[in-house]
Scaffold this motif. Structure first.
Motif, PDB file in Angstrom:
ATOM      1  N   ASN A 177       0.815  -1.220   0.000  1.00  0.00           N
ATOM      2  CA  ASN A 177       0.000   0.000   0.000  1.00  0.00           C
ATOM      3  C   ASN A 177       0.850   1.273   0.000  1.00  0.00           C
ATOM      4  O   ASN A 177       0.374   2.335   0.393  1.00  0.00           O
ATOM      5  N   GLY A 178       2.113   1.172  -0.430  1.00  0.00           N
ATOM      6  CA  GLY A 178       2.982   2.340  -0.515  1.00  0.00           C
ATOM      7  C   GLY A 178       2.620   3.207  -1.706  1.00  0.00           C
ATOM      8  O   GLY A 178       1.942   2.778  -2.638  1.00  0.00           O
ATOM      9  N   THR A 179       3.083   4.436  -1.663  1.00  0.00           N
ATOM     10  CA  THR A 179       2.876   5.357  -2.780  1.00  0.00           C
ATOM     11  C   THR A 179       3.914   5.056  -3.846  1.00  0.00           C
ATOM     12  O   THR A 179       5.110   5.181  -3.602  1.00  0.00           O
ATOM     13  N   HIS A 180       3.461   4.651  -5.009  1.00  0.00           N
ATOM     14  CA  HIS A 180       4.382   4.309  -6.085  1.00  0.00           C
ATOM     15  C   HIS A 180       4.939   5.568  -6.731  1.00  0.00           C
ATOM     16  O   HIS A 180       4.202   6.476  -7.089  1.00  0.00           O
ATOM     17  N   GLY A 181       6.256   5.592  -6.850  1.00  0.00           N
ATOM     18  CA  GLY A 181       6.929   6.706  -7.490  1.00  0.00           C
ATOM     19  C   GLY A 181       7.500   6.286  -8.836  1.00  0.00           C
ATOM     20  O   GLY A 181       7.353   5.150  -9.273  1.00  0.00           O
ATOM     21  N   THR A 182       8.172   7.199  -9.471  1.00  0.00           N
ATOM     22  CA  THR A 182       8.753   6.968 -10.784  1.00  0.00           C
ATOM     23  C   THR A 182      10.022   6.129 -10.670  1.00  0.00           C
ATOM     24  O   THR A 182      10.884   6.398  -9.839  1.00  0.00           O
ATOM     25  N   VAL A 183      10.112   5.123 -11.489  1.00  0.00           N
ATOM     26  CA  VAL A 183      11.289   4.269 -11.555  1.00  0.00           C
ATOM     27  C   VAL A 183      12.225   4.829 -12.620  1.00  0.00           C
ATOM     28  O   VAL A 183      11.792   5.225 -13.693  1.00  0.00           O
ATOM     29  N   THR A 184      13.509   4.875 -12.293  1.00  0.00           N
ATOM     30  CA  THR A 184      14.518   5.303 -13.256  1.00  0.00           C
ATOM     31  C   THR A 184      15.241   4.061 -13.747  1.00  0.00           C
ATOM     32  O   THR A 184      15.616   3.202 -12.951  1.00  0.00           O
ATOM     33  N   THR A 185      15.427   3.977 -15.061  1.00  0.00           N
ATOM     34  CA  THR A 185      16.140   2.853 -15.651  1.00  0.00           C
ATOM     35  C   THR A 185      17.399   3.375 -16.319  1.00  0.00           C
ATOM     36  O   THR A 185      17.360   4.328 -17.090  1.00  0.00           O
TER      37      THR A 185
END
Length: 139
Positions: free
Chosen positions: A111-119
């Motif tokens: 239930n965490g706040t999903h943030g932007t993933v960097t690749t």
């Protein structure tokens, strides 16, 4: 299971809670369906009952690893927590040179706040388009 392991307290100096005292276990040999060695990461809290705060991460499942799982990508071969992110290596995919994904802590908590993933991938964003197995070591 457990080829790589990392843990973190994202709020040192405070009383630990289920969402800030985390372990991540990399399982690069995990088969996803019929895709051998696609790899996965299992994140869970060091507090509470087993299974209460587990998050399973594989490519394309909505937790931030882009693309779809594929055979022999070996997601989770190398993983490393910082206070704010999990660095997750995928040395044999999605391209021919591998990748390193940076997931915010919120993506790893139930239930965490999903943030932007960097690749990060060779040949993109200023990295030279050379070499192989990028993401083998995340430190």
């Amino acid at each position: 299971m457990g080829e790589s392991l990392t843990s973190v307290n994202t709020n040192p100096g405070q009383v630990p809670k289920a969402d800030n005292l985390l372990v991540a276990v990399g399982t690069p040999g995990e088969a996803i369906g019929s895709l051998a060695n696609a790899g996965a990461i299992h994140s869970f809290s060091m507090l509470g009952a087993a299974g209460d705060n587990d998050v399973w991460i594989e490519a394309g499942d909505g937790d931030g690893i882009p693309g779809n799982p594929a055979a022999n990508h070996r997601l989770g071969e190398s993983i490393h927590f910082t206070g704010t992110h999990l660095y997750a290596g995928m040395p044999y995919g999605p391209g021919p040179r591998g990748a390193l994904h940076t997931l915010p802590i919120g993506n790893l908590t139930l239930n965490g706040t999903h943030g932007t993933v960097t690749t990060y991938q060779p040949g993109a964003d200023g990295l030279p388009a050379a070499g192989t197995t990028f993401g083998t070591a995340a430190r």
